[in-house]
Design an enzyme around this catalytic site. Sequence first.
Site, PDB file in Angstrom:
ATOM      1  N   ARG A   1       2.187  12.638  10.597  1.00 57.76           N
ATOM      2  CA  ARG A   1       0.869  12.570   9.949  1.00 57.76           C
ATOM      3  C   ARG A   1       0.156  11.365  10.546  1.00 57.76           C
ATOM      4  NH1 ARG A   1      -1.376   9.360   6.071  1.00 57.76           N
ATOM      5  NH2 ARG A   1      -2.675  10.237   4.435  1.00 57.76           N
TER       6      ARG A   1
ATOM      7  N   GLU B   1      -5.186  12.986   9.641  1.00 62.40           N
ATOM      8  CA  GLU B   1      -5.677  12.529   8.336  1.00 62.40           C
ATOM      9  C   GLU B   1      -7.053  11.914   8.550  1.00 62.40           C
ATOM     10  OE1 GLU B   1      -6.075   9.590   4.773  1.00 62.40           O
ATOM     11  OE2 GLU B   1      -5.486   8.903   6.747  1.00 62.40           O
TER      12      GLU B   1
ATOM     13  N   GLN C   1      -3.096  -5.477   5.826  1.00 60.76           N
ATOM     14  CA  GLN C   1      -2.979  -4.415   6.840  1.00 60.76           C
ATOM     15  C   GLN C   1      -3.924  -4.753   7.988  1.00 60.76           C
ATOM     16  OE1 GLN C   1      -3.741  -1.602   3.605  1.00 60.76           O
ATOM     17  NE2 GLN C   1      -2.131  -0.273   4.412  1.00 60.76           N
TER      18      GLN C   1
ATOM     19  N   HIS D   1      -1.631  11.754  -2.417  1.00 62.62           N
ATOM     20  CA  HIS D   1      -1.340  10.444  -3.013  1.00 62.62           C
ATOM     21  C   HIS D   1      -2.604   9.577  -3.047  1.00 62.62           C
ATOM     22  CE1 HIS D   1      -1.416   9.640   1.221  1.00 62.62           C
ATOM     23  NE2 HIS D   1      -1.426   8.355   0.987  1.00 62.62           N
ATOM     24  N   ASP D   2      -3.658  10.020  -2.346  1.00 61.83           N
ATOM     25  CA  ASP D   2      -4.890   9.226  -2.282  1.00 61.83           C
ATOM     26  C   ASP D   2      -5.904   9.684  -3.328  1.00 61.83           C
ATOM     27  OD1 ASP D   2      -4.342   7.286  -0.380  1.00 61.83           O
ATOM     28  OD2 ASP D   2      -4.763   8.647   1.281  1.00 61.83           O
TER      29      ASP D   2
ATOM     30  N   ASP E   1       0.841  -1.200   0.000  1.00 64.48           N
ATOM     31  CA  ASP E   1       0.000   0.000   0.000  1.00 64.48           C
ATOM     32  C   ASP E   1       0.879   1.255   0.000  1.00 64.48           C
ATOM     33  OD1 ASP E   1      -2.242   1.573  -0.016  1.00 64.48           O
ATOM     34  OD2 ASP E   1      -2.679   1.364   2.126  1.00 64.48           O
TER      35      ASP E   1
ATOM     36  N   HIS F   1      -2.864   0.251  11.976  1.00 62.30           N
ATOM     37  CA  HIS F   1      -2.620  -1.132  11.566  1.00 62.30           C
ATOM     38  C   HIS F   1      -1.131  -1.369  11.362  1.00 62.30           C
ATOM     39  CE1 HIS F   1      -3.760   1.469   8.103  1.00 62.30           C
ATOM     40  NE2 HIS F   1      -2.590   1.046   7.651  1.00 62.30           N
TER      41      HIS F   1
ATOM     42  N   ARG G   1      -5.074   4.240  -7.492  1.00 60.34           N
ATOM     43  CA  ARG G   1      -4.357   5.439  -7.014  1.00 60.34           C
ATOM     44  C   ARG G   1      -2.955   5.529  -7.609  1.00 60.34           C
ATOM     45  NH1 ARG G   1      -4.887   4.638  -0.720  1.00 60.34           N
ATOM     46  NH2 ARG G   1      -4.405   2.547  -1.448  1.00 60.34           N
TER      47      ARG G   1
ATOM     48  N   ASP H   1      -2.079   8.740  10.578  1.00 61.60           N
ATOM     49  CA  ASP H   1      -2.761   8.060   9.474  1.00 61.60           C
ATOM     50  C   ASP H   1      -4.090   7.448   9.928  1.00 61.60           C
ATOM     51  OD1 ASP H   1      -2.727   6.938   6.762  1.00 61.60           O
ATOM     52  OD2 ASP H   1      -2.589   5.015   7.793  1.00 61.60           O
TER      53      ASP H   1
END
Length: 672
Positions: free
Chosen positions: A319, A363, A289, A427-428, A179, A222, A544, A321
């Site tokens: 960040r 995020e 994950q 990036h998403d 990922d 995760h 993505r 996540d």
Amino acid sequence: MAIRKSPVSSPASSRLASRAASAQIDGSVPATTRVAVPAWAASDEQQSRVWAALSEQLGDDAQWPAFDARLRAHLGDLRRELAPLYGARPDFEAFLIKLLGNAFSAWRERSPELKALDQAREADPQWFHSNRMLGGVCYVDLFAGDLKGIEASIPYFKELGLTYLHLMPPFLCPEPHSDGGYAVSSYRAVKPSLGRIEDLRHLAQRLREEGISLVLDFVFNHTSDEHDWARGALAKDPFYSEFFYIFPDRTQPDAYERTVREIFPDEHPGAFSQLEDGRWVWTTFHSYQWDLNYGNPEVFNAMAGEMLFIANLGVEFLRMDAVAFIWKRLGTPCENLPEAHHLLRAYNALARIAAPSLLFKSEAIVHPDDVVKYIEPAECQISYNPLQMALLWNTLATREVNMLQKALEQRHHIPDGTAWVNYVRSHDDIGWTFADEDAIQMGIQGFDHRTFLNRFYVNRFAGSFARGVPFQDNPATGDCRISGTAASLCGLEQGDPHAVARLLLLYGVVLSSGGIPLIYLGDEIGALNDLHWADDPGHGGDSRWVHRPVRDLARSAQRDDPSTAPGRIYAGLRHLIALRQHLPSLAGGRLHAFWTRNRSVLGYLRSGEGQGGGGNILVLGNFSEHPQAIDAAVLLGMPAAAVDLIGQTAFNLRTGFTLAPYQMVWLDCRGG
Ligand code: GLC
Ligand code: GLC
């Protein structure tokens, strides 16, 4: 494999842990306590016991006084946040003592440079509210090959004006499925192809010397299925089995899935994945994950150790996540639960004690009411602004500024001491996370409108300029999100004549609406979609990757050539950045959005209360491919004459004027 290891590493904290265990057995203040309980703790027995146990054990250490001062200031906050999660457990006190013993060990290992930075940042907690702040984000391998390549790119980052560099997770991860690094196998090792952990530490230091803060992810919802903790759980080690949500059959998964939404339905339906031995494990994202179980305080403690390790590398912003997902409770959506906030605030309190210059970025790509709940000085000091991001793209598609204007009016204000991270692309995927309640007030039906936006951006709508790709298209729910680079979504890929102006307009809003603007590196040269994304091992099925191309050096070389699209984008963006660096009111200060009486023209006033003062800047942006007139009556309160800082032209605000297609002006009203 022998997996189990004690999260307690230092001799001092091992002593503490055993002391804590005995304190828990007799339930009393250790009889040997020789320290007087300070007044701040005296009113609270548990707090004073925790503090006394720690100071008893660690008080002789030369590093203790500095730690102690911060402990006194923040122990109450830490305990208050953890109590609702773990306070009912008989070992709560022992847990706190162990946690803080580990935090002390981390503090002791923190470098003198970082300790000096801690002091400087504590003395100036508003330091990031600056018009000089500018973020960039990239993948280490795609941008520069490896960590040394990133270090070699520092001159480029400085040329652009960056003061903040977010590297996608560079940690050890499974191959080829990781990922993009968000499946972490160890937070203490770098992926070998990128370098070594010492390279990361060195890079952080080099960046700091150049005035650039390193930003890394804290992927704490995760781990990858190859992390030692997950391997332990797979091997049914009793300690690590409690680290994850693992169930013997579908009973519990079915019960949870009644109320939980699917995040990556293309990869696996629901929120769980089946292990080879037949058990089911919670996997919000990909099946490799595994979600961590924060109901178990050992998980909090173990991740706290990883957090402080990352902080000690020299990371200045973490960040955080996937914050929305970190706490689960049966019968709820398992997103944005109050416990998630307790967890974040507890980690924040721990950072204030043991790594004070570390700040958090949220995020949360969720409903705007929920996004703001993560933003406060005691939780996440900065946050992505996914609403502004989505509505920028919405406005390009509709040519109507109504939703964006409302969001700026009603949802832009966040508490003092916090800042938005405004961005065009990440990036998403782009998810349409506007509030349906807001939309309906403008006669816009949320579901239908999202359907339109998805069709528009994947070029299934006549006349669309965009070349996006659907992400997680879910026919069952009608949900879909969008992948694609900013330039391809703006029309550059299909040769639309307005593409460059569109991209600059979006960045113009991001650079003038406050907070920290963030550039998805590649956008500055108009990087196009990677049409071969699905051929890369491990990428197929996750669209993505279409907007995660390898840095195009030939394109980058064109950035100084104004006859090329990359050259025009780069020059335009650099111009805006340079202007912003001289306009304090564009960073701090207030934003007042207003109705321009032209549905395609966005208008807001930035008033100069930012760091260093400054005056009013009037921002107007035309979101359509046609010239748009501004009625003089709209600008009555403004001075008669103003200069557009972008185009360096004088405007008479008493006569009204016309904006060219996609033109943005930053009108300097400071003289009036
Ligand atoms: C975050 C990341 C995303 C990743 C997910 C799982 O949302 O931005 O790229 O897929 O977390 O870690
Ligand atoms: C990641 C995903 C996004 C999802 C979000 C939730 O960012 O990419 O699609 O909505 O996580 O936080």
